[in-house]
Design a protein around this motif. Structure first.
Motif, PDB file in Angstrom:
ATOM      1  N   THR A  29       0.802  -1.222   0.000  1.00  0.00           N
ATOM      2  CA  THR A  29       0.000   0.000   0.000  1.00  0.00           C
ATOM      3  C   THR A  29       0.837   1.275   0.000  1.00  0.00           C
ATOM      4  N   LEU A  30       2.078   1.191   0.461  1.00  0.00           N
ATOM      5  CA  LEU A  30       2.941   2.374   0.509  1.00  0.00           C
ATOM      6  C   LEU A  30       3.715   2.539  -0.796  1.00  0.00           C
ATOM      7  N   PRO A  31       4.126   3.768  -1.109  1.00  0.00           N
ATOM      8  CA  PRO A  31       4.882   3.989  -2.347  1.00  0.00           C
ATOM      9  C   PRO A  31       6.294   3.427  -2.241  1.00  0.00           C
ATOM     10  N   PRO A  32       6.925   3.199  -3.389  1.00  0.00           N
ATOM     11  CA  PRO A  32       8.311   2.720  -3.368  1.00  0.00           C
ATOM     12  C   PRO A  32       9.254   3.814  -2.874  1.00  0.00           C
ATOM     13  N   VAL A  33      10.372   3.369  -2.301  1.00  0.00           N
ATOM     14  CA  VAL A  33      11.422   4.276  -1.843  1.00  0.00           C
ATOM     15  C   VAL A  33      12.764   3.790  -2.373  1.00  0.00           C
ATOM     16  N   VAL A  34      13.710   4.703  -2.453  1.00  0.00           N
ATOM     17  CA  VAL A  34      15.070   4.334  -2.848  1.00  0.00           C
ATOM     18  C   VAL A  34      15.716   3.603  -1.677  1.00  0.00           C
ATOM     19  N   VAL A  35      16.289   2.429  -1.956  1.00  0.00           N
ATOM     20  CA  VAL A  35      16.964   1.659  -0.914  1.00  0.00           C
ATOM     21  C   VAL A  35      18.473   1.613  -1.109  1.00  0.00           C
ATOM     22  N   GLU A  36      18.940   1.967  -2.311  1.00  0.00           N
ATOM     23  CA  GLU A  36      20.384   1.955  -2.558  1.00  0.00           C
ATOM     24  C   GLU A  36      20.703   2.775  -3.799  1.00  0.00           C
ATOM     25  N   THR A  37      21.844   3.432  -3.763  1.00  0.00           N
ATOM     26  CA  THR A  37      22.370   4.088  -4.953  1.00  0.00           C
ATOM     27  C   THR A  37      23.843   3.743  -5.093  1.00  0.00           C
ATOM     28  N   VAL A  38      24.301   3.727  -6.332  1.00  0.00           N
ATOM     29  CA  VAL A  38      25.721   3.610  -6.644  1.00  0.00           C
ATOM     30  C   VAL A  38      26.023   4.753  -7.580  1.00  0.00           C
ATOM     31  N   PRO A  39      26.851   5.701  -7.098  1.00  0.00           N
ATOM     32  CA  PRO A  39      27.531   5.735  -5.805  1.00  0.00           C
ATOM     33  C   PRO A  39      26.563   6.030  -4.663  1.00  0.00           C
ATOM     34  N   ARG A  40      27.061   5.834  -3.461  1.00  0.00           N
ATOM     35  CA  ARG A  40      26.274   6.078  -2.256  1.00  0.00           C
ATOM     36  C   ARG A  40      26.113   7.582  -2.046  1.00  0.00           C
TER      37      ARG A  40
END
Length: 136
Positions: A29-40
């Motif tokens: 039910t909740l929207p997606p979120v960013v969990v990781e990026t490269v680069p950090r």
């Protein structure tokens, strides 16, 4: 607009909270979120020879050329040197880039105006700001 994006995120969260009143809170039910990026995010010593930037979301996303890599300014946006695409995992979007030495980069993934990063039920991802700097 010193506080523009913070205000937009606050308003978005307030509206989301109102929309979810009486709704079961779950990953679905909740929207997606960013969990990781490269680069950090916040990394101040990124290798300028890095060939791609990646953003990974918490849920499967619509992958048919649906994304919003949003520019704050031409000077802080990386040079895209190929086709942006999603990986087969349906959660990671990749942009081939050419970075410069000793430069700060800033990219919004979704924003107040552009929200094409969406999950498979078409919920837009919460906006996320990636800021990093390359080594000299």
């Amino acid at each position: 607009m010193k506080y523009g994006h913070s205000l937009v995120i606050f308003i978005f969260l307030a509206v989301l909270s109102a929309d979810l009143q009486g709704t079961e809170i779950s990953i679905e039910t909740l929207p997606p979120v960013v969990v990781e990026t490269v680069p950090r995010a916040g990394n101040s010593s990124v290798d300028p020879s890095l060939k791609e930037i990646r953003v990974t979301f918490s849920k499967d996303m619509i992958t048919e050329k649906m994304w919003s890599w949003v520019m704050i300014s031409k000077d802080t946006f990386p040079k895209i040197v190929g086709e942006i695409k999603f990986l087969k995992d349906k959660r990671t979007c990749v942009a081939p880039v050419k970075l410069e030495k000793g430069k700060t980069y800033a990219i919004w993934f979704n924003s107040e105006k552009y929200n094409a990063f969406r999950d498979t039920t078409s919920k837009p991802a919460i906006p996320y700001l990636l800021v990093f700097q390359t080594r000299k």
